[in-house]
Design a protein around this motif. Structure first.
Motif: not given
Length: 190
Positions: A28-34, A124-126, A143-147, A151-153
């Motif tokens: 898992t890798d998303f801006p704002g989270a480690e 809830a989280t954004a 599987w792969v997920g996008e979100k 603020e983030i595309e």
């Protein structure tokens, strides 16, 4: 080998490759989270009606692969129509409910989904939407997920490689089907 349960609703046959409990690891890798490795357990089950029940639990792993803390949980229902259109209703532990639509690929066990609606509780989280790709590859579920957030595309945030879990009941069933083998087991390979 994929087996079709005798009590599976006929409409669900195209999704039979999803049935069972799957476990594995991902990133898992998303801006704002480690950025982190995670473990995951996913179960697709049925009760004879025209949907699959879906439950997923994931947890952060340390460098040795030990569970550190819960990551996220989801549950929902998957349906498919005669035109291979897939619909999913899903609820997440972060206070998010989603409706997903997609399609089962032609002549391969791959499902592309995109959110159609997202509802969030005040705490809830954004989250504004997502895409997912599920594929049955060499007997594994990947599987792969996008979100996206306000603020983030839309961007990839999680992916996993899961293997089917064999239950003690399934092992017993397989053992009953073996019959008598010689002690050396070589006859099994002839």
């Amino acid at each position: 080998m994929i087996e079709i349960p005798s009590d599976l609703h006929p409409d669900l046959v195209p999704l039979v490759f999803l049935l069972g409990t799957w476990e594995g690891v991902g990133v898992t890798d998303f801006p704002g989270a480690e950025k982190a490795n995670f473990g995951q357990s996913v179960t697709f089950s049925h009760d004879g009606r025209d949907f699959l029940e879906y439950v997923s639990h994931s947890w952060i792993l340390d460098a040795e692969g030990n569970k550190v803390k819960p990551l996220e949980s989801e549950s929902g229902y998957w349906r498919i129509d005669k035109d291979r259109k897939v619909e999913v209703v899903m609820v997440r532990d972060q206070g998010i409910a989603e409706i997903w639509y997609g399609e089962l690929a032609h002549q391969k066990p791959q499902i592309d989904l995109v959110t159609d609606a997202v509802a969030r509780t005040p705490g809830a989280t954004a989250h504004t939407g997502g895409k997912r790709l599920y594929g049955y590859v060499k007997s594994d579920l990947m599987w792969v997920g996008e979100k996206a957030t306000p603020e983030i595309e839309l961007r990839p945030y999680m992916s996993a490689h899961l293997k089917k879990v064999v239950t003690p009941e399934q092992v017993a069933e397989m053992a009953r089907g073996l019959g008598d083998l010689p002690d050396d087991g070589i006859a099994f390979f002839k």
